[in-house]
Design a protein around this motif. Structure first.
Motif, PDB file in Angstrom:
ATOM      1  N   PHE A  16       0.819  -1.208   0.000  1.00 61.73           N
ATOM      2  CA  PHE A  16       0.000   0.000   0.000  1.00 61.73           C
ATOM      3  C   PHE A  16       0.856   1.263   0.000  1.00 61.73           C
ATOM      4  O   PHE A  16       0.408   2.311  -0.476  1.00 61.73           O
ATOM      5  N   LEU A  64       1.581   1.595  -3.606  1.00 59.98           N
ATOM      6  CA  LEU A  64       0.354   2.073  -4.250  1.00 59.98           C
ATOM      7  C   LEU A  64       0.201   3.579  -4.078  1.00 59.98           C
ATOM      8  O   LEU A  64      -0.059   4.300  -5.050  1.00 59.98           O
ATOM      9  N   TYR A  65       0.388   4.048  -2.847  1.00 58.14           N
ATOM     10  CA  TYR A  65       0.222   5.478  -2.577  1.00 58.14           C
ATOM     11  C   TYR A  65       1.269   6.318  -3.312  1.00 58.14           C
ATOM     12  O   TYR A  65       0.937   7.343  -3.923  1.00 58.14           O
ATOM     13  N   ASP A  67       0.573   6.214  -7.143  1.00 55.24           N
ATOM     14  CA  ASP A  67      -0.611   7.014  -7.477  1.00 55.24           C
ATOM     15  C   ASP A  67      -0.312   8.507  -7.342  1.00 55.24           C
ATOM     16  O   ASP A  67      -0.759   9.314  -8.166  1.00 55.24           O
ATOM     17  N   THR A  90      -6.252   5.415  -1.903  1.00 54.77           N
ATOM     18  CA  THR A  90      -5.494   4.405  -1.149  1.00 54.77           C
ATOM     19  C   THR A  90      -6.213   4.026   0.142  1.00 54.77           C
ATOM     20  O   THR A  90      -6.285   2.845   0.499  1.00 54.77           O
TER      21      THR A  90
END
Length: 327
Positions: free
Chosen positions: A98, A101-102, A105, A159
């Motif tokens: 994650f 991911l953050y 993004d 997220t």
């Protein structure tokens, strides 16, 4: 019981390109080469920006910010892909996934809005050339910070909603990095709310910048057509062509993956284009299609050649003097 279900999945496994095992080495070499050239190419753009006074303008300021962003963007994704391809370490912890991911993004959204800021810069330069430097002197750095604010907030929303889902298995991601749709598809709880929030966020962070860029370019084209001289038209359009090409490459794949998401396995190949191939092409687009950058690059090469020749001549002279003393 809900808390237990949330923590059953402690790690994720990337499928990456395991269905193309016979091409793993080739993919590794290609990705490593692309990553290296991307880093070096963007570093060269930064060095040229700071070494040549002719590149001390708002346009090249934004290009240098874009180069820094590209270095960060590819460094979030490519090193892990290389690790998967060469060592088979395809596992990632829940938290690390994650975090990736953050970060991915955030940089992706920042890139969308930075491209929008860059087209605004070109629009202002072409439609209001007399006021351009005065306005940009006041707003240049502020406009460079704005995409980061939007990126940090937009990525945080998507997220958080994805991380709030329950992940109790399976934990195999059909992708080569932690992305929104592949993770949401693994959730045990209903992902419809998260998917809806993600789609709405994507409209604001991908589709809205794209529409804005197209609007600016429509007005730019109308303004260029009003220019009487062919040379003037060519000069005006040449300042926008690199940005237009970069924006087209980035937004076409981004909109396909995020604004109109599908569960297709082809999404990872589209993601490969905008996360690896496009950043690789960008330094070439901004150098080979830009006269000022090419001139700055040639100046640096000539300076290096002169420096090397002078050093060789000094060494030869020192050797000659030494030889005379010997005799």
């Amino acid at each position: 019981m809900e808390d237990v279900n949330r923590t059953i999945v402690t790690e994720f496994i990337f499928l990456a390109f395991e269905d193309f095992l016979q091409f793993q080495i080739l993919l590794f070499v290609a990705c490593l080469l692309i990553y290296s050239i991307c880093i070096v190419g963007n570093m060269i753009i930064l060095l040229l920006k700071h070494s040549d006074a002719n590149l001390n303008s708002p346009m090249y300021y934004f290009i240098s910010r874009f180069a820094i962003l590209e270095i960060i963007f590819v460094s979030i994704i490519v090193p892990k892909l290389l690790d998967i391809l060469t060592a088979g370490r395809n596992r990632v912890s829940f938290g690390a996934c994650f975090l990736q991911l953050y970060c991915a993004d955030t940089t992706g959204i920042v890139e969308c809005y930075l491209l929008t800021v860059m087209v605004f810069d070109r629009h202002l330069a072409i439609t209001s050339p007399l006021q351009y430097l005065v306005i940009m002197a006041q707003w240049c750095k502020k406009l460079a910070v704005l995409p980061w604010i939007v990126g940090l907030v937009g990525a945080f929303i998507s997220t958080i909603f994805t991380a709030s889902l329950k992940f109790c298995g399976p934990n195999v991601i059909e992708h080569f990095f932690c992305d929104l749709a592949p993770l949401q598809n693994l959730a045990c709880s209903d992902p419809h709310v998260s998917n809806l929030i993600t789609s709405i966020t994507a409209i604001f962070v991908v589709l809205l910048p794209f529409i804005t860029i197209m609007g600016f370019y429509s007005h730019i084209i109308i303004t260029i057509l009003k220019i009487k001289s062919i040379e003037g038209k060519h000069k005006a359009f040449s300042t926008c062509s690199s940005h237009l090409l970069v924006s087209s490459l980035y937004f076409c794949t981004g909109i396909t993956v995020y604004v109109m998401p599908s569960d297709s396995q082809h999404d990872r190949f589209l993601a490969f284009i905008y996360t690896i191939v496009t950043p690789f092409l960008n330094p070439f687009i901004y150098t080979f299609r830009n006269r000022d950058v090419k001139c700055a690059f040639l100046k640096v090469l000539n300076s290096l050649n002169s420096l090397i020749l002078n050093k060789v001549q000094l060494n030869s002279k020192a050797q000659f003097v030494g030889a005379k003393k010997w005799f």
